[in-house]
Design an enzyme around this catalytic site. Sequence first.
Site, PDB file in Angstrom:
ATOM      1  N   TYR A  84       0.823  -1.202   0.000  1.00 59.76           N
ATOM      2  CA  TYR A  84       0.000   0.000   0.000  1.00 59.76           C
ATOM      3  C   TYR A  84       0.866   1.265   0.000  1.00 59.76           C
ATOM      4  O   TYR A  84       1.817   1.398   0.788  1.00 59.76           O
ATOM      5  CB  TYR A  84      -0.916   0.034   1.228  1.00 59.76           C
ATOM      6  CG  TYR A  84      -1.633   1.364   1.367  1.00 59.76           C
ATOM      7  CD1 TYR A  84      -2.712   1.660   0.553  1.00 59.76           C
ATOM      8  CD2 TYR A  84      -1.185   2.334   2.262  1.00 59.76           C
ATOM      9  CE1 TYR A  84      -3.354   2.887   0.631  1.00 59.76           C
ATOM     10  CE2 TYR A  84      -1.812   3.563   2.363  1.00 59.76           C
ATOM     11  CZ  TYR A  84      -2.901   3.840   1.539  1.00 59.76           C
ATOM     12  OH  TYR A  84      -3.514   5.059   1.610  1.00 59.76           O
ATOM     13  N   TYR A 335     -19.335  26.809  48.090  1.00 56.01           N
ATOM     14  CA  TYR A 335     -18.892  25.630  47.335  1.00 56.01           C
ATOM     15  C   TYR A 335     -17.640  25.882  46.492  1.00 56.01           C
ATOM     16  O   TYR A 335     -16.850  24.972  46.261  1.00 56.01           O
ATOM     17  CB  TYR A 335     -20.013  25.165  46.403  1.00 56.01           C
ATOM     18  CG  TYR A 335     -21.104  24.354  47.060  1.00 56.01           C
ATOM     19  CD1 TYR A 335     -21.364  24.449  48.427  1.00 56.01           C
ATOM     20  CD2 TYR A 335     -21.896  23.497  46.301  1.00 56.01           C
ATOM     21  CE1 TYR A 335     -22.365  23.713  49.016  1.00 56.01           C
ATOM     22  CE2 TYR A 335     -22.918  22.753  46.890  1.00 56.01           C
ATOM     23  CZ  TYR A 335     -23.148  22.867  48.237  1.00 56.01           C
ATOM     24  OH  TYR A 335     -24.146  22.140  48.820  1.00 56.01           O
ATOM     25  N   PHE A 389      -2.022   5.257  12.505  1.00 58.36           N
ATOM     26  CA  PHE A 389      -2.192   6.689  12.235  1.00 58.36           C
ATOM     27  C   PHE A 389      -3.451   7.249  12.889  1.00 58.36           C
ATOM     28  O   PHE A 389      -3.630   8.463  12.966  1.00 58.36           O
ATOM     29  CB  PHE A 389      -2.272   6.931  10.723  1.00 58.36           C
ATOM     30  CG  PHE A 389      -3.278   6.034  10.044  1.00 58.36           C
ATOM     31  CD1 PHE A 389      -4.640   6.204  10.220  1.00 58.36           C
ATOM     32  CD2 PHE A 389      -2.843   4.983   9.244  1.00 58.36           C
ATOM     33  CE1 PHE A 389      -5.551   5.364   9.616  1.00 58.36           C
ATOM     34  CE2 PHE A 389      -3.765   4.138   8.628  1.00 58.36           C
ATOM     35  CZ  PHE A 389      -5.126   4.326   8.817  1.00 58.36           C
TER      36      PHE A 389
END
Length: 707
Positions: A84, A335, A389
């Site tokens: 390829y 908080y 990849f």
Amino acid sequence: MTVTRHNQSAHMSATLHLLRRARELKNKQENIVLDGNNLDISTIVSVARHGVEPTISDDEAIAKRLDLSVQTLADNIAQECVIYGVNTGFGGSADTRTKELVKLQTHLLQFIQSGIVTSADKNPASNSERQPSHVMPPAWARAAIVARTNQNLRGHSAIRKSVLSSLIDLLKNDITPLIPLRGTISASGDLMPMAYIAGAIMGNPDVFVQMGKGADAKIMPSSEALKITGLAPSGLGPKEALGLINGTAPSVAVASLALYDTQQLALLSQMLTAFSSECLAGNVEWTQPFIHDVRPHPGQIEAANNIRRFLKGSKYVVGLESQRKFGEGLCQDRYSTRTAPQWVGPYLEDLLLAQQQLETELNSTSDNPLVDTNPESPTCGQVLNGGNFQATAVTSAMDKARLAIQMIGRMLWSQVTEIINPATNNGLEANLNASAVEGFTMKGIDINMSAYMSELAALAHPVSAHVMSAEMHNQGINSLALISARRTMEAADILAHMSACHIYVCCQAAEIRANHKRFLSTLRTKVEDASEFGALHGLGLSAEQIEALSKSLFPIIEKNWYKANTNTWKDRVVSVAEAVMSPVSDFMAANKPECPASTIIAFKKNFHSIVSATADAMYYPNPTISSEDVASQLGDGTSQLYNYVRTKLNVPAHYGIMDDPLYNHQNGLPTEGKKTIGGWVGIVYENLLEGDMMDKVLENWVHEKAE
């Protein structure tokens, strides 16, 4: 109940290591030698942002494995194997075949070099309209070059060492390719960005590069840059173009830069939480180890421990060593500070995982196909098709980091708004106005923080949820890693904006708090003074009676001083003078009933005068408390941050309209040293990530703590 103590500081240790190593590399205390296995985030930062030059290891074993990879490919080609990207088309066109192996690599670059680079990008001096850039910042390009070189050095991509040396030659000669900002989906690799880097080493006349930096920077075709520097264009053999561009280097490089910043900001957020607690005169028993040991999440334990260590020695808070059991007001903090360990703790764990993912990727082979060599016989080696990849590990790291940034930003937003708001800041002036003149000093920052937070929240959504199929449906799933890294860089920058605002606000608030404490301490001595100079003189009371009255009176004075905080300090004087009259009258009725009304009236006038004179001597426009006195009351960690801003950056307190450059200009007053609020915050912001603020602040703190 017996619990196991967790003395964990994994995130802080990792962040300090990043900072120290980046500093050492920047100062060239250590050479950067790439071998395919030892690249880390600090090295990426030093090369990308500080221009440190890496070299390729001259280890013969590395040269041999590169040669063996090339030879294995050649042997497979000789056997007429279908490979390829070597003798086939690309992607969904891989069903085509060719014998033009070298020309095929040029074909690859031809269709991949499809990004947009504008004429303004090629000539920044002509961009007077400040059109946004279409190319990556040079640091990103340099980071991608070093990352890809290291990945390819692993010897699985059939790339010659000479080609990889050509990449490093770009860095050595200060040649930075102009890489289009958009156009990659990060699978199959970051093809497009790397294609422009490959084009630069090949001398493509339409691939542009920047040579030099700053005012000396010039942009020119890569062919011209190679000619000027005497570098020979690299010809690419079979698979070498594919081996260069088919990988995750740009994604992991930009992600590394983003995470480097994020780790600092995450650690800074814990120091800023400690600073907020001091500004709010908080009850920080929520940092007590027991609370976190019984819910033993490592990140939560570390955050609480870090905040507690930053606060050590603070005179502004209670609850560090003992529990506050008496007193008025909120019995516990709100908080935004009290649950900060629980809020940021899980994300510290996520950021550590993100760092692990990125540093693994920096030293991984992310090519396709891969060459599996056989040192005994190249003809027995294989060329294997896979999907390394696919940069999802980078996407995962960045999506986690960006969500962490958003959560940290939301906490900082809450803290800043509470410090500026007189309804929540425990007695500080509205908008932190330290002047005697009614004003709105920090109101703009309050608005800015909401704008930053909204933008940050919009960026928090995971990029991975937006994958689209691409390239003839061959790339049916793709990571979008570079997009996620870009978004994270943007988010980190916004968080840096917010952090700079937070630092600036806290320095102002701490000074106001310290000055109020100083004033009340001074006033207490005057209230307790039984002499003719005392605030209770004139009532005809004995020393014992003055002692008794002052003991009951001062809590009322203190409460009303802090309560009257919606305007200036001058209005507090009136409020306190009014508040004491009823308890003084009651005391006189019980202890000296024959006292005439004229005495009470005279007392009020005298008391008001003493409170006013005491305040006038301590509040602006007269000299206020010194930065040294403020720092001496802050915690071990927060004092370092405060000192850096006040003494290293020379960023002063702001007195509203009296410090406004336009107001001073309009009224014929000196404008030297006067800046807008944004001008001062900008100094903090620029130094936060581009300077050495966090490095110096943390190093000083660690050094003093060790002593």
